[in-house]
Every structure is written in structure tokens, then in C-alpha cells.
Enzyme design. Structure first.
Site, PDB file in Angstrom:
ATOM      1  N   TRP A  66     -37.627  41.137  11.681  1.00 31.41           N
ATOM      2  CA  TRP A  66     -38.214  39.812  11.446  1.00 31.41           C
ATOM      3  C   TRP A  66     -37.642  38.752  12.376  1.00 31.41           C
ATOM      4  CZ3 TRP A  66     -38.317  39.448   5.306  1.00 31.41           C
ATOM      5  CH2 TRP A  66     -39.140  40.473   4.814  1.00 31.41           C
ATOM      6  N   SER A  88     -44.403  45.482  21.150  1.00 33.21           N
ATOM      7  CA  SER A  88     -45.827  45.199  20.933  1.00 33.21           C
ATOM      8  C   SER A  88     -46.563  46.299  20.168  1.00 33.21           C
ATOM      9  CB  SER A  88     -46.524  44.897  22.263  1.00 33.21           C
ATOM     10  OG  SER A  88     -45.949  43.741  22.872  1.00 33.21           O
ATOM     11  N   GLU A 120     -32.840  41.233  22.917  1.00 29.03           N
ATOM     12  CA  GLU A 120     -32.647  39.790  22.833  1.00 29.03           C
ATOM     13  C   GLU A 120     -31.167  39.433  22.713  1.00 29.03           C
ATOM     14  OE1 GLU A 120     -35.560  39.234  19.752  1.00 29.03           O
ATOM     15  OE2 GLU A 120     -37.107  39.763  21.206  1.00 29.03           O
ATOM     16  N   HIS A 178     -30.188  45.061  20.303  1.00 26.58           N
ATOM     17  CA  HIS A 178     -31.536  44.593  20.627  1.00 26.58           C
ATOM     18  C   HIS A 178     -31.516  43.853  21.971  1.00 26.58           C
ATOM     19  CE1 HIS A 178     -35.321  42.479  20.512  1.00 26.58           C
ATOM     20  NE2 HIS A 178     -35.705  43.391  19.643  1.00 26.58           N
ATOM     21  N   GLY A 234     -42.662  41.577  22.582  1.00 27.77           N
ATOM     22  CA  GLY A 234     -43.220  40.250  22.349  1.00 27.77           C
ATOM     23  C   GLY A 234     -44.207  39.808  23.413  1.00 27.77           C
ATOM     24  N   GLY A 238     -41.728  44.112  15.748  1.00 24.10           N
ATOM     25  CA  GLY A 238     -41.366  42.708  15.673  1.00 24.10           C
ATOM     26  C   GLY A 238     -42.509  41.893  15.093  1.00 24.10           C
ATOM     27  N   GLY A 239     -43.292  41.287  15.968  1.00 19.65           N
ATOM     28  CA  GLY A 239     -44.356  40.363  15.553  1.00 19.65           C
ATOM     29  C   GLY A 239     -45.234  40.867  14.414  1.00 19.65           C
TER      30      GLY A 239
HETATM   31  P1  PGA Z   1     -42.544  43.025  19.172  1.00 22.20           P
HETATM   32  O1  PGA Z   1     -40.929  43.140  19.024  1.00 22.20           O
HETATM   33  O2  PGA Z   1     -43.130  44.075  18.247  1.00 22.20           O
HETATM   34  O3  PGA Z   1     -42.857  41.641  18.734  1.00 22.20           O
HETATM   35  O4  PGA Z   1     -42.858  43.287  20.605  1.00 22.20           O
HETATM   36  C1  PGA Z   1     -40.301  44.383  18.952  1.00 22.20           C
HETATM   37  C2  PGA Z   1     -38.820  44.195  18.848  1.00 22.20           C
HETATM   38  O5  PGA Z   1     -38.306  43.256  19.466  1.00 22.20           O
HETATM   39  O6  PGA Z   1     -38.112  44.938  18.138  1.00 22.20           O
END
Ligand code: PGA
Length: 253
Positions: free
Chosen positions: A12, A215, A99, A97, A175, A236-237
């Protein structure tokens, strides 16, 4: 060999309010088909972990966190230990991750300490690896994955490897709406499994769950999940909407 179960986890990130997090978790738990063989986890932000744990009590949906520190306790302002996550009701933690690797500069050495500490504490670890776009374009994908796995998983004792999950997340697909093709995903996953076989042995590699992330949406999940070495997804999203997340779980079932 036992067939590997599918494992879908929702990341999330830094989204949701407390109320929205509880509502989303309740909707996921309610919408999960009875007796599904698919493993499901959600990873809310730290402040909502206990509130979501309350909602998920008596449900098959597991709780995960998005990060942890490597020490049990101490003067580490702003950090959260694996033991605290267990106490909050977590069974999982995401480590490495992109990020955090690329956005916050976390190194392989730091991530190795986190993964080892979390596994030693009894958490399952979703360890993320993945290449940047320029690394893929320079044909360096396998070299990057090799280094991330060699250094990131160094020294994990054999008895903890059963609680390790790898998430292959090509950074250019996170993302962005630019999902890896099924062939690109399968190729990277097969490489990761071969690499783990070399690092930890065939038995560990053949039972290791390797999720794809980047994605993943209801309309591309089935294709990715049909690949022989794709054992699930880190979403993610699409994990922020119960119906989209449940559709991805259904595609895994
Ligand atoms: P996303 O993110 O599905 O929004 O691309 C995946 C993730 O960062 O784990």
C-alpha cells in the site's frame, strides 16, 4: 516436488488513512473466496498495522510491513524493529523495495542486515530485486540481479530460507503502467531461481516463491502468473482497490 502455492501481496506504500486502510482490509478479507489456495497478504503503512491486524483477525489474509530496522531495539529514532512488527501482528516484511534502494539509498549491505534480522526474528521476508531501465538496455539485468542476490542474501542460515520470498520488480515497471512482458518476467524469474540454486541449493530454489512486481493489474495478471517461474505478484497501485486486488488474486487461483 510439491507444487508451489501462489502468493499475492499488496504494497500500500504511503497511501490510505486509518479508516480507509481498515475498510480496504475488510473488503479484501470478505471478498477472498473460501478455501482459496492462494496466499494473500497486505502491507499497510506502519501507523495502521495494528488497526488492520484487528480487522484481519480470524481471516486468512496475512499482514506485512513495508520496511524494518535490523536491530531489536535501541536508540534508532524513527525506526521499527522486526520484533515490534511481530508484536503488531505482522507475518511478513518487505525488504529492499526499489523506492528504498534507489529513492533512499539503501545498500545491499544494509538490506542484508535487515533481511537476516527479520528472518531471525521469525518474520517472512519479501526481498525485492530488480534492474533500472538503463541497466536492462545495457544488457546488465542478470548481472544486477546476481549482485543484489549475492550480497543481499549473504549469510542467511539454511533454516531461515523457507521464510524467504523474492520479488522481482524491474524498476522501470513500477508505478509506470509499463509492465514487463510475460517472456521478460519468466526469463528473469528463471535466472533468479538458477542463481538461488547456485547460492543455496536445488531444494531451496525449487520451493522458493518468486513474485513479479511492477504495474500488475487485473488484465495482465493471468498472463504473468501462468509463467512457470512466476509464483505470485507484489502489487502496488492495484492493491489500493479491493476489487482490482481480488481480481488479481482470482487470476492466481
Ligand atoms: P505498482 O507497484 O504495482 O504500482 O507498479 C509495485 C511495487 O512497487 O511493489
Amino acid at each position: 516436488m510439491m507444487p508451489r502455492p501462489k502468493f499475492i501481496a499488496g504494497n500500500w506504500k504511503m497511501y490510505t488513512t486509518r479508516a480507509a486502510a481498515q475498510e480496504l482490509a475488510a473488503a479484501v478479507a470478505k471478498g477472498l473466496p473460501a478455501n482459496t489456495a492462494v496466499r494473500v497478504a497486505v502491507c499497510p503503512p506502519f501507523p495502521w498495522l495494528t488497526a488492520v491486524a484487528d480487522v484481519l483477525k480470524n481471516s486468512p489474509v496475512a499482514l506485512g510491513a513495508q520496511n524494518c530496522h535490523y536491530e531489536k531495539e535501541g536508540a534508532f529514532t524513527g525506526e521499527v524493529s522486526p520484533q515490534m512488527l511481530l508484536d503488531a501482528g505482522c507475518g511478513y516484511v518487505i525488504v529492499g523495495h526499489s523506492e528504498r534502494r534507489h529513492g533512499l539509498g539503501e545498500s545491499d549491505a544494509l538490506l542484508n542486515k535487515k533481511a537476516r534480522a527479520a528472518l531471525a526474528a521469525g518474520l517472512s521476508v519479501i526481498f525485492c530485486v530488480g534492474e533500472l531501465l538503463d541497466e536492462r538496455e545495457a544488457s546488465r539485468t542478470e548481472a544486477v540481479l546476481d549482485t543484489q542476490l549475492t550480497n543481499g542474501l549473504a549469510g542467511i542460515p539454511a533454516e531461515h530460507l523457507g521464510k524467504l520470498v523474492i520479488a522481482y520488480e524491474p524498476v522501470w515497471a513500477i508505478g509506470t503502467g509499463k509492465v514487463a512482458t510475460t517472456e521478460q518476467a519468466q526469463e528473469a524469474h528463471a535466472f533468479i531461481r538458477r542463481k538461488i540454486a547456485g547460492q543455496f541449493g536445488e531444494n531451496v530454489a525449487s520451493s522458493l516463491l518468486i513474485q513479479y512486481g511492477g504495474s500488475v493489474k487485473p488484465d495482465n495478471a493471468a498472463g504473468l502468473l501462468s509463467q512457470p517461474d512466476v509464483d505470485g505478484a507484489l502489487v502496488g497501485g492495484a492493491s489500493l482497490k479491493a476489487d482490482a486486488f481480488l481480481a488479481i488474486v482470482a487470476a492466481a487461483g
